[in-house]
Design a protein around this motif. Structure first.
Motif, PDB file in Angstrom:
ATOM      1  N   TRP A 246      20.161   7.471  -4.616  1.00  0.00           N
ATOM      2  CA  TRP A 246      19.619   8.158  -3.443  1.00  0.00           C
ATOM      3  C   TRP A 246      18.153   8.528  -3.613  1.00  0.00           C
ATOM      4  CZ3 TRP A 246      22.101   7.574   0.813  1.00  0.00           C
ATOM      5  CH2 TRP A 246      23.475   7.428   0.803  1.00  0.00           C
ATOM      6  N   SER A 247      17.759   8.923  -4.800  1.00  0.00           N
ATOM      7  CA  SER A 247      16.353   9.279  -5.010  1.00  0.00           C
ATOM      8  C   SER A 247      15.462   8.047  -4.865  1.00  0.00           C
ATOM      9  CB  SER A 247      16.168   9.915  -6.390  1.00  0.00           C
ATOM     10  OG  SER A 247      16.636   9.050  -7.419  1.00  0.00           O
ATOM     11  N   TYR A 248      15.900   6.917  -5.406  1.00  0.00           N
ATOM     12  CA  TYR A 248      15.146   5.672  -5.264  1.00  0.00           C
ATOM     13  C   TYR A 248      15.106   5.227  -3.808  1.00  0.00           C
ATOM     14  CZ  TYR A 248      14.042   0.693  -5.640  1.00  0.00           C
ATOM     15  OH  TYR A 248      13.475  -0.548  -5.476  1.00  0.00           O
ATOM     16  N   MET A 249      16.252   5.339  -3.124  1.00  0.00           N
ATOM     17  CA  MET A 249      16.309   4.913  -1.730  1.00  0.00           C
ATOM     18  C   MET A 249      15.386   5.742  -0.857  1.00  0.00           C
ATOM     19  SD  MET A 249      19.563   4.564   0.868  1.00  0.00           S
ATOM     20  CE  MET A 249      20.187   3.123   0.016  1.00  0.00           C
ATOM     21  N   MET A 250      15.325   7.046  -1.092  1.00  0.00           N
ATOM     22  CA  MET A 250      14.454   7.895  -0.285  1.00  0.00           C
ATOM     23  C   MET A 250      12.984   7.560  -0.538  1.00  0.00           C
ATOM     24  SD  MET A 250      16.347   9.654   1.665  1.00  0.00           S
ATOM     25  CE  MET A 250      17.422   8.216   1.680  1.00  0.00           C
ATOM     26  N   ALA A 251      12.639   7.226  -1.787  1.00  0.00           N
ATOM     27  CA  ALA A 251      11.266   6.796  -2.075  1.00  0.00           C
ATOM     28  C   ALA A 251      10.964   5.493  -1.341  1.00  0.00           C
ATOM     29  CB  ALA A 251      11.076   6.616  -3.579  1.00  0.00           C
ATOM     30  N   PHE A 252      11.942   4.604  -1.306  1.00  0.00           N
ATOM     31  CA  PHE A 252      11.795   3.334  -0.585  1.00  0.00           C
ATOM     32  C   PHE A 252      11.599   3.589   0.903  1.00  0.00           C
ATOM     33  CE2 PHE A 252      12.700  -0.710   1.192  1.00  0.00           C
ATOM     34  CZ  PHE A 252      12.525  -1.658   0.207  1.00  0.00           C
ATOM     35  N   VAL A 253      12.380   4.519   1.456  1.00  0.00           N
ATOM     36  CA  VAL A 253      12.268   4.846   2.882  1.00  0.00           C
ATOM     37  C   VAL A 253      10.887   5.405   3.203  1.00  0.00           C
ATOM     38  CG1 VAL A 253      13.090   6.424   4.664  1.00  0.00           C
ATOM     39  CG2 VAL A 253      14.734   5.207   3.236  1.00  0.00           C
ATOM     40  N   VAL A 254      10.399   6.301   2.362  1.00  0.00           N
ATOM     41  CA  VAL A 254       9.085   6.904   2.595  1.00  0.00           C
ATOM     42  C   VAL A 254       7.999   5.841   2.586  1.00  0.00           C
ATOM     43  CG1 VAL A 254       7.339   8.464   1.636  1.00  0.00           C
ATOM     44  CG2 VAL A 254       9.741   9.171   1.703  1.00  0.00           C
ATOM     45  N   ILE A 255       8.043   4.952   1.605  1.00  0.00           N
ATOM     46  CA  ILE A 255       7.026   3.905   1.504  1.00  0.00           C
ATOM     47  C   ILE A 255       7.122   2.936   2.682  1.00  0.00           C
ATOM     48  CG2 ILE A 255       6.241   1.935   0.135  1.00  0.00           C
ATOM     49  CD1 ILE A 255       7.125   3.459  -2.358  1.00  0.00           C
ATOM     50  N   ALA A 256       8.348   2.581   3.066  1.00  0.00           N
ATOM     51  CA  ALA A 256       8.532   1.650   4.179  1.00  0.00           C
ATOM     52  C   ALA A 256       8.087   2.248   5.506  1.00  0.00           C
ATOM     53  CB  ALA A 256       9.997   1.228   4.257  1.00  0.00           C
ATOM     54  N   SER A 257       8.115   3.572   5.611  1.00  0.00           N
ATOM     55  CA  SER A 257       7.725   4.238   6.862  1.00  0.00           C
ATOM     56  C   SER A 257       6.226   4.516   6.942  1.00  0.00           C
ATOM     57  CB  SER A 257       8.481   5.567   7.004  1.00  0.00           C
ATOM     58  OG  SER A 257       9.878   5.374   6.958  1.00  0.00           O
ATOM     59  N   MET A 258       5.561   4.581   5.814  1.00  0.00           N
ATOM     60  CA  MET A 258       4.161   4.985   5.797  1.00  0.00           C
ATOM     61  C   MET A 258       3.241   4.075   6.604  1.00  0.00           C
ATOM     62  SD  MET A 258       3.831   7.850   4.510  1.00  0.00           S
ATOM     63  CE  MET A 258       2.038   7.854   4.541  1.00  0.00           C
ATOM     64  N   PRO A 259       3.370   2.739   6.552  1.00  0.00           N
ATOM     65  CA  PRO A 259       2.453   1.901   7.348  1.00  0.00           C
ATOM     66  C   PRO A 259       2.488   2.217   8.839  1.00  0.00           C
ATOM     67  CG  PRO A 259       3.589   0.561   5.732  1.00  0.00           C
ATOM     68  CD  PRO A 259       4.237   1.914   5.690  1.00  0.00           C
ATOM     69  N   VAL A 260       3.686   2.416   9.393  1.00  0.00           N
ATOM     70  CA  VAL A 260       3.802   2.722  10.814  1.00  0.00           C
ATOM     71  C   VAL A 260       3.242   4.104  11.111  1.00  0.00           C
ATOM     72  CG1 VAL A 260       5.421   3.045  12.711  1.00  0.00           C
ATOM     73  CG2 VAL A 260       5.798   1.214  11.074  1.00  0.00           C
ATOM     74  N   ILE A 261       3.521   5.070  10.236  1.00  0.00           N
ATOM     75  CA  ILE A 261       3.018   6.431  10.439  1.00  0.00           C
ATOM     76  C   ILE A 261       1.494   6.452  10.384  1.00  0.00           C
ATOM     77  CG2 ILE A 261       2.958   8.762   9.465  1.00  0.00           C
ATOM     78  CD1 ILE A 261       5.822   8.305   8.497  1.00  0.00           C
ATOM     79  N   LEU A 262       0.919   5.758   9.403  1.00  0.00           N
ATOM     80  CA  LEU A 262      -0.543   5.714   9.281  1.00  0.00           C
ATOM     81  C   LEU A 262      -1.167   5.010  10.481  1.00  0.00           C
ATOM     82  CD1 LEU A 262      -0.915   4.858   5.478  1.00  0.00           C
ATOM     83  CD2 LEU A 262      -1.335   7.066   6.594  1.00  0.00           C
ATOM     84  N   MET A 263      -0.544   3.910  10.926  1.00  0.00           N
ATOM     85  CA  MET A 263      -1.074   3.193  12.084  1.00  0.00           C
ATOM     86  C   MET A 263      -1.049   4.077  13.324  1.00  0.00           C
ATOM     87  SD  MET A 263       0.486   0.020  14.174  1.00  0.00           S
ATOM     88  CE  MET A 263       1.621   1.211  14.874  1.00  0.00           C
ATOM     89  N   PHE A 264       0.063   4.798  13.515  1.00  0.00           N
ATOM     90  CA  PHE A 264       0.160   5.670  14.676  1.00  0.00           C
ATOM     91  C   PHE A 264      -0.888   6.782  14.610  1.00  0.00           C
ATOM     92  CE2 PHE A 264       1.825   9.250  17.101  1.00  0.00           C
ATOM     93  CZ  PHE A 264       2.148   8.634  18.296  1.00  0.00           C
ATOM     94  N   GLY A 265      -1.129   7.308  13.398  1.00  0.00           N
ATOM     95  CA  GLY A 265      -2.153   8.335  13.258  1.00  0.00           C
ATOM     96  C   GLY A 265      -3.538   7.829  13.607  1.00  0.00           C
ATOM     97  N   LEU A 266      -3.820   6.562  13.267  1.00  0.00           N
ATOM     98  CA  LEU A 266      -5.135   5.994  13.539  1.00  0.00           C
ATOM     99  C   LEU A 266      -5.361   5.724  15.019  1.00  0.00           C
ATOM    100  CD1 LEU A 266      -5.439   3.480  10.550  1.00  0.00           C
ATOM    101  CD2 LEU A 266      -6.657   5.641  10.825  1.00  0.00           C
TER     102      LEU A 266
END
Length: 282
Positions: A246-266
Motif C-alpha cells: 500500500w505504501s508503494y502503491m500510494m507513492a505510485f498514485v501520487v507520481i501518476a497524478s502529478m503531471p495532470v495536477i501540474l498541468m492544471f495548475g499551469l
C-alpha cells in the motif's frame, strides 16, 4: 435596520462555510491520506490502529517507483496517448466546430445532435465488437489505434465546445477581415484561434484529464505489457500474486497524478476563462 441586516450576513454565511468545509474534507481527505501513506513504511501503512502521519517519513517508496524499469515506459505511453489523442481531437474539432458555428446548411441541428449523442454511448458497450474487429485485422496492441480510439471519445465534446467559443466571437470581426482580403484559412489561423485560445486550453485540459485517467481502453485494446500506461500498471498491482504494497502503491498514485495536477495548475487561468468564454456571446 441596515445595521441589523449587515450584522446578520456573517451568520447567514455559516451554513455555506460549514458545507464547503465538509465538501473539502470529503474531497481532500483521501488525497491527504494517500500522500501520508506514501511516506510510510509498509509496516506502518498496514498498522492497526492506523496512523494519520508517518512516525518517520521515508522517500523509499518513491525511489522504488523510479527504480522500476517499466515506469518510464508506462509514463511515456500515458503521455503519448493523451497528447496524441487531444492533438487529433483538436485537429478535427476546431474546423468542425468553426463550420458548425459559422455555416448554415440543411440538417445542421440534426448533425450536431448526432455528434453529441455519440458521446453518450457507453464506451463499454463498444468494447467487444471493437476488440473482435481489431483482432481480426491484426491491429491490437497498436499505439496509433489506441490514440485514435481515445481521440474519438473526446471529439464530440471538442466540436461542441469549439462551436460555442467561435459563436462568442462577433462575426463582424471576420467580415472586416474578409474586406481586407483575408481568406478563410487566414481568418481561422490568425484571428479566430488567438481569440478562442482560452477555450482551446479548457478543451485540451479536459481531454488530457479524460485520456490520462482512461484505463479500460488501453487494457483491452493494448494488452501487451510494453503498450500499457501508468493506469494499467497501477491496476495490475492490485491483482499481483505477491500482494499489494500500500505504501508503494500510494507513492505510485501520487507520481501518476502529478503531471495532470501540474498541468492544471499551469493552465488554470485559461481553463476558467475558457469555460466561461462560450457563455457570453459577443
Amino acid at each position: 435596520m441596515s445595521a441589523a441586516i449587515s450584522s446578520g450576513r456573517p451568520n447567514g454565511r455559516i451554513p455555506a462555510i460549514l458545507l464547503s468545509f465538509i465538501f473539502a474534507v470529503i474531497v481532500l481527505g483521501p488525497v491527504a491520506w494517500a500522500l501520508a501513506t506514501s511516506f510510510k513504511t509498509e509496516v506502518e501503512a498496514v498498522a492497526v490502529p492506523p496512523t494519520l502521519w508517518p512516525s518517520t517519513a521515508t522517500l523509499e517508496n518513491y525511489l522504488k517507483v523510479f527504480r522500476d524499469q517499466s515506469f518510464l515506459r508506462d509514463f511515456w505511453n500515458s503521455v503519448a496517448y493523451s497528447v496524441g489523442a487531444v492533438a487529433l481531437a483538436l485537429l478535427v474539432g476546431i474546423p468542425a466546430g468553426y463550420a458548425a458555428a459559422r455555416f448554415s446548411f440543411k440538417g445542421k441541428r440534426t448533425l450536431m445532435l448526432t455528434i453529441l449523442a455519440t458521446s453518450m454511448v457507453p464506451g463499454v458497450a463498444l468494447l467487444v465488437p471493437t476488440f473482435y474487429l481489431l483482432d481480426s485485422i491484426g491491429l491490437l496492441n497498436s499505439g496509433i489505434v489506441v490514440t485514435i480510439i481515445l481521440s474519438a471519445r473526446i471529439i464530440p465534446q471538442t466540436v461542441w465546445f469549439i462551436a460555442n467559443f467561435v459563436e462568442a466571437v462577433p462575426v463582424e470581426i471576420e467580415d472586416s477581415a474578409f474586406m481586407d482580403g483575408a481568406n478563410r484559412f487566414q481568418i481561422i489561423w490568425h484571428l479566430i484561434l488567438p481569440l478562442i485560445r482560452p477555450g482551446i486550453a479548457a478543451v485540451a485540459t479536459i481531454g488530457i484529464v479524460t485520456t490520462w485517467n482512461d484505463y479500460i481502453t488501453v487494457a483491452v485494446f493494448a494488452p501487451e505489457v510494453a503498450k500499457r500506461t501508468l493506469q494499467v500498471a497501477l491496476v495490475n498491482q492490485v491483482f499481483d500474486a505477491v500482494g499489494i504494497s500500500w505504501s508503494y502503491m500510494m507513492a505510485f498514485v501520487v507520481i501518476a497524478s502529478m503531471p495532470v495536477i501540474l498541468m492544471f495548475g499551469l493552465v488554470q487561468k485559461w481553463f476558467i476563462s475558457g469555460l466561461t468564454a462560450g457563455a457570453v456571446k459577443g
